[in-house]
Design a protein around this motif. Structure first.
Motif, mmCIF file in Angstrom:
data_model
loop_
_atom_site.group_PDB
_atom_site.id
_atom_site.type_symbol
_atom_site.label_atom_id
_atom_site.label_comp_id
_atom_site.label_asym_id
_atom_site.label_seq_id
_atom_site.Cartn_x
_atom_site.Cartn_y
_atom_site.Cartn_z
ATOM 1 N N ASP A 1 0.816 -1.197 0.000
ATOM 2 C CA ASP A 1 0.000 0.000 0.000
ATOM 3 C C ASP A 1 0.858 1.260 0.000
ATOM 4 N N THR A 2 2.042 1.141 -0.612
ATOM 5 C CA THR A 2 2.963 2.284 -0.664
ATOM 6 C C THR A 2 2.317 3.422 -1.422
ATOM 7 N N ALA A 3 2.418 4.646 -0.876
ATOM 8 C CA ALA A 3 1.747 5.775 -1.485
ATOM 9 C C ALA A 3 2.497 6.281 -2.716
ATOM 10 N N VAL A 4 3.791 6.570 -2.538
ATOM 11 C CA VAL A 4 4.630 7.022 -3.632
ATOM 12 C C VAL A 4 5.842 6.086 -3.698
ATOM 13 N N SER A 5 5.997 5.442 -4.816
ATOM 14 C CA SER A 5 7.106 4.494 -4.957
ATOM 15 C C SER A 5 8.016 4.921 -6.102
ATOM 16 N N GLN A 6 9.298 4.587 -5.970
ATOM 17 C CA GLN A 6 10.284 4.912 -6.980
ATOM 18 C C GLN A 6 11.129 3.678 -7.248
ATOM 19 N N THR A 7 11.538 3.536 -8.496
ATOM 20 C CA THR A 7 12.496 2.475 -8.847
ATOM 21 C C THR A 7 13.485 3.025 -9.859
ATOM 22 N N PRO A 8 14.765 2.648 -9.734
ATOM 23 C CA PRO A 8 15.322 1.821 -8.669
ATOM 24 C C PRO A 8 15.631 2.641 -7.421
ATOM 25 N N LYS A 9 15.995 2.007 -6.357
ATOM 26 C CA LYS A 9 16.406 2.705 -5.143
ATOM 27 C C LYS A 9 17.837 3.206 -5.262
ATOM 28 N N LYS A 22 11.787 5.683 -12.345
ATOM 29 C CA LYS A 22 10.340 5.640 -12.446
ATOM 30 C C LYS A 22 9.686 6.011 -11.125
ATOM 31 N N CYS A 23 8.519 6.619 -11.219
ATOM 32 C CA CYS A 23 7.769 7.005 -10.025
ATOM 33 C C CYS A 23 6.289 6.726 -10.254
ATOM 34 N N GLU A 24 5.665 6.188 -9.215
ATOM 35 C CA GLU A 24 4.234 5.914 -9.270
ATOM 36 C C GLU A 24 3.589 6.314 -7.952
ATOM 37 N N GLN A 25 2.405 6.911 -8.021
ATOM 38 C CA GLN A 25 1.659 7.219 -6.799
ATOM 39 C C GLN A 25 0.246 6.643 -6.906
ATOM 40 N N ASN A 26 -0.216 6.092 -5.787
ATOM 41 C CA ASN A 26 -1.546 5.487 -5.772
ATOM 42 C C ASN A 26 -2.511 6.297 -4.906
ATOM 43 N N GLU A 99 0.046 19.921 0.544
ATOM 44 C CA GLU A 99 0.872 18.951 1.271
ATOM 45 C C GLU A 99 1.443 17.941 0.285
ATOM 46 N N GLN A 100 2.748 17.717 0.336
ATOM 47 C CA GLN A 100 3.373 16.799 -0.618
ATOM 48 C C GLN A 100 3.809 15.515 0.075
ATOM 49 N N PHE A 101 3.652 14.434 -0.654
ATOM 50 C CA PHE A 101 4.013 13.105 -0.179
ATOM 51 C C PHE A 101 5.189 12.623 -1.013
ATOM 52 N N PHE A 102 6.250 12.244 -0.317
ATOM 53 C CA PHE A 102 7.497 11.933 -1.000
ATOM 54 C C PHE A 102 7.724 10.427 -1.124
ATOM 55 N N GLY A 103 8.371 10.062 -2.205
ATOM 56 C CA GLY A 103 8.844 8.704 -2.364
ATOM 57 C C GLY A 103 10.118 8.483 -1.567
ATOM 58 N N PRO A 104 10.636 7.248 -1.567
ATOM 59 C CA PRO A 104 11.809 6.907 -0.762
ATOM 60 C C PRO A 104 13.125 7.412 -1.336
ATOM 61 N N GLY A 105 13.108 7.888 -2.575
ATOM 62 C CA GLY A 105 14.321 8.421 -3.181
ATOM 63 C C GLY A 105 15.065 7.400 -4.024
ATOM 64 N N GLY B 43 13.094 8.967 2.609
ATOM 65 C CA GLY B 43 12.435 10.124 2.010
ATOM 66 C C GLY B 43 11.940 11.077 3.075
ATOM 67 N N LEU B 44 11.357 12.179 2.626
ATOM 68 C CA LEU B 44 10.838 13.167 3.562
ATOM 69 C C LEU B 44 9.466 12.736 4.068
ATOM 70 N N GLN B 45 9.266 12.933 5.368
ATOM 71 C CA GLN B 45 7.964 12.631 5.961
ATOM 72 C C GLN B 45 7.319 13.925 6.432
ATOM 73 N N PHE B 46 6.043 14.081 6.113
ATOM 74 C CA PHE B 46 5.300 15.262 6.522
ATOM 75 C C PHE B 46 5.077 15.254 8.029
ATOM 76 N N LEU B 47 5.314 16.412 8.674
ATOM 77 C CA LEU B 47 5.079 16.551 10.109
ATOM 78 C C LEU B 47 3.836 17.369 10.403
ATOM 79 N N LEU B 48 3.770 18.560 9.799
ATOM 80 C CA LEU B 48 2.641 19.436 10.071
ATOM 81 C C LEU B 48 2.598 20.556 9.050
ATOM 82 N N LYS B 49 1.468 21.277 9.049
ATOM 83 C CA LYS B 49 1.309 22.378 8.102
ATOM 84 C C LYS B 49 0.466 23.481 8.725
ATOM 85 N N TYR B 50 0.694 24.688 8.232
ATOM 86 C CA TYR B 50 -0.166 25.825 8.536
ATOM 87 C C TYR B 50 -0.743 26.317 7.223
#
Lengths: 111, 114
Positions: A1-9, A22-26, A99-105, B43-50
């Motif tokens: 259920d990974t939100a943002v995934s990247q390959t390769p690591k 590559k990057c994919e978000q669900n 709000e941004q959600f990041f992959g593992p890099g 990777g970066l993890q979200f903590l909080l926002k205003y």
């Protein structure tokens, strides 16, 4: 259920080669990004796509070409790799309120 | 142009003591402000926002931040630090108009010691 995934690591390659990340978000988000984090941990935006359309291009060399086949995917292709391209590349997607959600890099090392 | 300043490269604090990581920003219009945390090789993890509303916002892991419009600051705080809070913390800003571009600060390394 990974939100943002990247390959390769990890990606280790020689100067002059061409490579893709590559990057994919669900998460169902419309907007995705590529960031570069250098050796000093400085994060800089490279590109942003909204629903497959390029909306941000931050003076990145044209050796870097993003491609978004659909809004859940944003790939990064790099031609003629140079030593200075060595970095960690992060993909992200944007939810409500920016709000941004990041992959593992992806750690790219150019030899 | 928008920008973020994190004036401290590193903050050291003893476990159990309160911590503050400083952030000031510059943006046209009303800001959206964020804190992210990065653990080693992650990777970066979200903590909080205003976005709007109360100036004191609460986030993950007991962290909170106070928006101060007159001082254009958004300092991250925690009443009692844990060794596991040791990580790299990034402040970020975007404006409400453009909405798409996040600008990050240079990061502050937090070290919590026993």
């Amino acid at each position: 259920d990974t939100a943002v995934s990247q390959t390769p690591k990890y990606l280790v390659t020689q100067m002059g080669n061409d490579k893709s990340i590559k990057c994919e978000q669900n998460l169902g988000h419309d907007t995705m990004y590529w960031y570069k984090q250098d050796s000093k941990k400085f994060l800089k935006i490279m590109f942003s796509y909204n629903n497959k359309e390029l909306i941000i291009n931050e003076t990145v060399p044209n050796r870097f070409s993003p491609k978004s086949p659909d809004k859940a995917h944003l790939n990064l292709h790099i031609n003629s790799l140079e030593l200075g391209d060595s970095a960690v590349y992060f993909c992200a997607s944007k939810g409500l309120d920016n709000e941004q959600f990041f992959g593992p890099g992806t750690r790219l090392t150019v030899l | 142009a928008q920008s973020v300043a994190q004036p401290e490269d590193q903050v050291n604090v003893a476990e159990g003591n309160p911590l503050t990581v400083k952030c000031t920003y510059s943006v046209s219009g009303n800001p959206y402000l964020f804190w992210y945390v990065q653990y080693p090789n992650r990777g970066l993890q979200f903590l909080l926002k205003y976005i709007t509303g109360d100036n004191l916002v609460k986030g993950s892991y007991g962290f909170e931040a106070e928006f101060n419009k007159s001082q254009t600051s958004f300092h991250l705080k925690k009443p009692s630090a844990l060794v596991s809070d040791s990580a790299l913390y990034f402040c970020a800003v975007s404006n409400t108009g453009g909405g798409n571009k996040l600008t990050f600060g240079t990061g502050t390394q937090l070290k919590v010691e026993l």
